[in-house]
Scaffold this motif. Structure first.
Motif, short mmCIF file in Angstrom:
data_model
loop_
_atom_site.label_atom_id
_atom_site.label_comp_id
_atom_site.label_asym_id
_atom_site.label_seq_id
_atom_site.Cartn_x
_atom_site.Cartn_y
_atom_site.Cartn_z
N SER A 66 -71.67 135.67 18.30
CA SER A 66 -73.05 136.14 18.11
C SER A 66 -73.41 137.34 18.95
N GLY A 67 -72.45 137.84 19.74
CA GLY A 67 -72.72 139.04 20.52
C GLY A 67 -73.71 138.79 21.65
N SER A 68 -74.35 139.88 22.10
CA SER A 68 -75.26 139.79 23.23
C SER A 68 -76.57 140.52 23.01
N PHE A 69 -76.70 141.26 21.90
CA PHE A 69 -77.87 142.12 21.71
C PHE A 69 -79.18 141.33 21.71
N GLY A 70 -79.13 140.08 21.28
CA GLY A 70 -80.34 139.27 21.23
C GLY A 70 -80.74 138.69 22.57
N SER A 71 -79.99 138.99 23.63
CA SER A 71 -80.29 138.42 24.95
C SER A 71 -80.24 139.50 26.03
N PRO A 72 -81.20 140.44 26.02
CA PRO A 72 -81.21 141.50 27.03
C PRO A 72 -81.52 140.97 28.42
N VAL A 73 -80.91 141.58 29.41
CA VAL A 73 -81.16 141.21 30.81
C VAL A 73 -82.41 141.94 31.29
N LEU A 74 -83.38 141.19 31.78
CA LEU A 74 -84.60 141.76 32.34
C LEU A 74 -84.55 141.55 33.85
N PRO A 75 -84.40 142.62 34.62
CA PRO A 75 -84.23 142.49 36.06
C PRO A 75 -85.49 141.99 36.75
N ASP A 76 -85.31 141.35 37.89
CA ASP A 76 -86.43 140.85 38.69
C ASP A 76 -86.91 141.99 39.60
N LEU A 77 -87.84 142.79 39.09
CA LEU A 77 -88.36 143.93 39.85
C LEU A 77 -89.72 143.56 40.45
N PRO A 78 -89.86 143.63 41.75
CA PRO A 78 -91.15 143.30 42.38
C PRO A 78 -92.28 144.15 41.79
N GLY A 79 -93.32 143.48 41.33
CA GLY A 79 -94.47 144.18 40.78
C GLY A 79 -94.42 144.45 39.30
N LEU A 80 -93.30 144.09 38.65
CA LEU A 80 -93.15 144.40 37.23
C LEU A 80 -94.22 143.70 36.38
N ASP A 81 -94.56 142.48 36.74
CA ASP A 81 -95.52 141.72 35.93
C ASP A 81 -96.89 142.39 35.89
N ALA A 82 -97.23 143.13 36.94
CA ALA A 82 -98.55 143.76 37.01
C ALA A 82 -98.52 145.24 36.61
N PHE A 83 -97.36 145.74 36.22
CA PHE A 83 -97.27 147.15 35.84
C PHE A 83 -98.01 147.38 34.53
N PRO A 84 -99.01 148.30 34.49
CA PRO A 84 -99.82 148.46 33.29
C PRO A 84 -99.21 149.37 32.22
N GLY A 85 -98.12 150.07 32.57
CA GLY A 85 -97.52 150.98 31.61
C GLY A 85 -96.61 150.27 30.63
N GLU A 86 -95.91 151.05 29.83
CA GLU A 86 -95.01 150.49 28.83
C GLU A 86 -93.68 150.10 29.48
N VAL A 87 -93.19 148.92 29.13
CA VAL A 87 -91.89 148.45 29.60
C VAL A 87 -91.03 148.18 28.38
N LEU A 88 -89.89 148.86 28.33
CA LEU A 88 -89.04 148.81 27.15
C LEU A 88 -87.60 148.60 27.59
N HIS A 89 -86.96 147.55 27.06
CA HIS A 89 -85.53 147.41 27.29
C HIS A 89 -84.79 148.35 26.35
N SER A 90 -83.59 148.74 26.73
CA SER A 90 -82.82 149.65 25.87
C SER A 90 -82.58 149.04 24.49
N ALA A 91 -82.63 147.71 24.38
CA ALA A 91 -82.48 147.07 23.07
C ALA A 91 -83.60 147.45 22.11
N GLY A 92 -84.76 147.82 22.66
CA GLY A 92 -85.89 148.18 21.83
C GLY A 92 -86.08 149.68 21.68
N TYR A 93 -85.22 150.47 22.33
CA TYR A 93 -85.32 151.94 22.25
C TYR A 93 -84.65 152.43 20.98
N ARG A 94 -85.34 153.29 20.21
CA ARG A 94 -84.76 153.84 19.00
C ARG A 94 -84.57 155.36 19.09
#
Length: 352
Positions: free
Chosen positions: A123-151
């Protein structure tokens, strides 16, 4: 034998199953037997030439020296699916694999159950992107995009973007995006470039003739300690010239700002997380085939927890090329051979 996934790994596995005298049934969650390739970013090209990028039994057509684009690979896989001649059920998502007595049972999202003498998770890995534990990420108001969602870069044009990651995808996306946006690559260590061509030949020629392409994984892990970025000279030159900025990884996010390692702050509009993927194997949790991190317990792609269960397409499964078009066929043959031998020992006719 049931194969979960109809991308490059599942199709290679289906061919190997047929070659072993067994009957494959391939279950694919998507609408086409092309795996995740249809979902990759628009400008993606293979890192290996067409001549080194074929699955067993069907060479890539056209100039073998070219680097095929994403849509060329999609077309190739669609042709390969026809070439293999296996039964492939698309729009069929596998929800779980369970064991009933000595038999594995595959359950799909529509409630159907399929008994199987053997199961190959491809089944590959594309459906399970790694989201790093970045301090403050939850409160970041900008756009957050994993490379899996970049076109493509259009949605981020004119914005201040930080790309997290130092592998091929991170560098390729940064190269494309910095033409239309203000981009910084944030990495934990300097980017490790390796030339795409040496002595007039592509790197993959040298990997093959030296045997490094099939070097066993334990040796490979000693040699390669961080991601290598293939470069024709463009990427390294962009960074060394300062046209594309690379900085040491930021320490945290503070609202709409990144706090860099030197303590400086900078407002950013978007983060692109090119931080990799994990095997997409949630359907095997009910079986107990995974460890606490969700990684499969296996030896060279053969499950160490359940006889009759195998894997194809895992990163560094048996060698450097295990999860690539050029290498997945070797692993498929190995895994199917092990599973077929198991079925024979159980007294199950191999033609079944």
């Amino acid at each position: 034998m049931i194969i979960v996934g109809a991308g490059q790994s599942g199709l290679a596995a289906a061919r190997a199953v047929r070659a072993a005298g067994l009957t494959p049934l391939v279950l694919e969650a998507g609408s086409r037997p092309t795996g995740s390739w249809s979902s990759y970013y628009d400008s993606l090209r293979l890192f290996s030439p067409a001549g080194y990028s074929s699955l067993p039994g069907l060479p890539f057509d056209g100039d073998p020296r070219r680097y095929p684009a994403r849509d060329e690979v999609v077309g190739y896989l669609a042709r390969y699916a026809e070439h293999v001649g296996a039964e492939i059920r698309t729009d069929t998502r596998v929800e779980s694999v369970e064991q009933h007595g000595g038999e594995l049972v595959v359950r799909t999202a529509d409630g159907a159950e399929e008994p199987a003498a053997g199961v190959i998770a491809a089944s590959g890995s594309f459906g399970s992107p790694v989201l790093p534990d970045l301090p403050g990420l939850d409160a970041f108001p900008g756009e957050v995009l994993h490379s899996a969602g970049y076109r493509n870069p259009h949605a981020l044009a004119g914005k201040r973007v930080v790309i997290v990651g130092g592998g091929n995808s991170a560098v390729q996306i940064a190269h494309e995006l910095h033409q239309v946006a203000r981009v910084t690559l944030a990495t934990r260590s300097p980017i490790a470039f390796t030339p795409q061509r040496r002595g007039g030949f592509d790197l993959h020629f040298w990997l093959r003739v030296t045997g490094l392409d099939v070097l066993p994984t334990p040796w490979l892990r000693r040699l390669v300690t961080r991601p290598l970025v293939l470069d024709t000279g463009t990427y390294r030159q962009e960074i060394t010239s300062g046209r594309l900025v690379r900085r040491e990884m930021f320490t945290r996010l503070a609202g709409e700002e990144v706090v860099w390692a030197d303590g400086s702050r900078e407002k950013v509009d978007a983060l692109v997380l090119a931080t990799g993927f994990r095997p997409d194997l949630g359907h095997l949790r009910p079986l107990g085939a995974l460890d606490a991190t969700g990684a499969p317990r296996h030896q060279g792609g053969v499950s160490t927890t359940h006889r009759g269960l195998g894997y194809v397409g895992l990163e560094l499964q048996r060698s450097f090329s295990s999860n690539t078009l050029r290498g997945v066929g070797r692993d498929a043959t190995h895994v199917v051979g092990a599973l077929a031998a198991h079925l024979g020992r159980r007294g199950v006719p191999v033609g079944r």
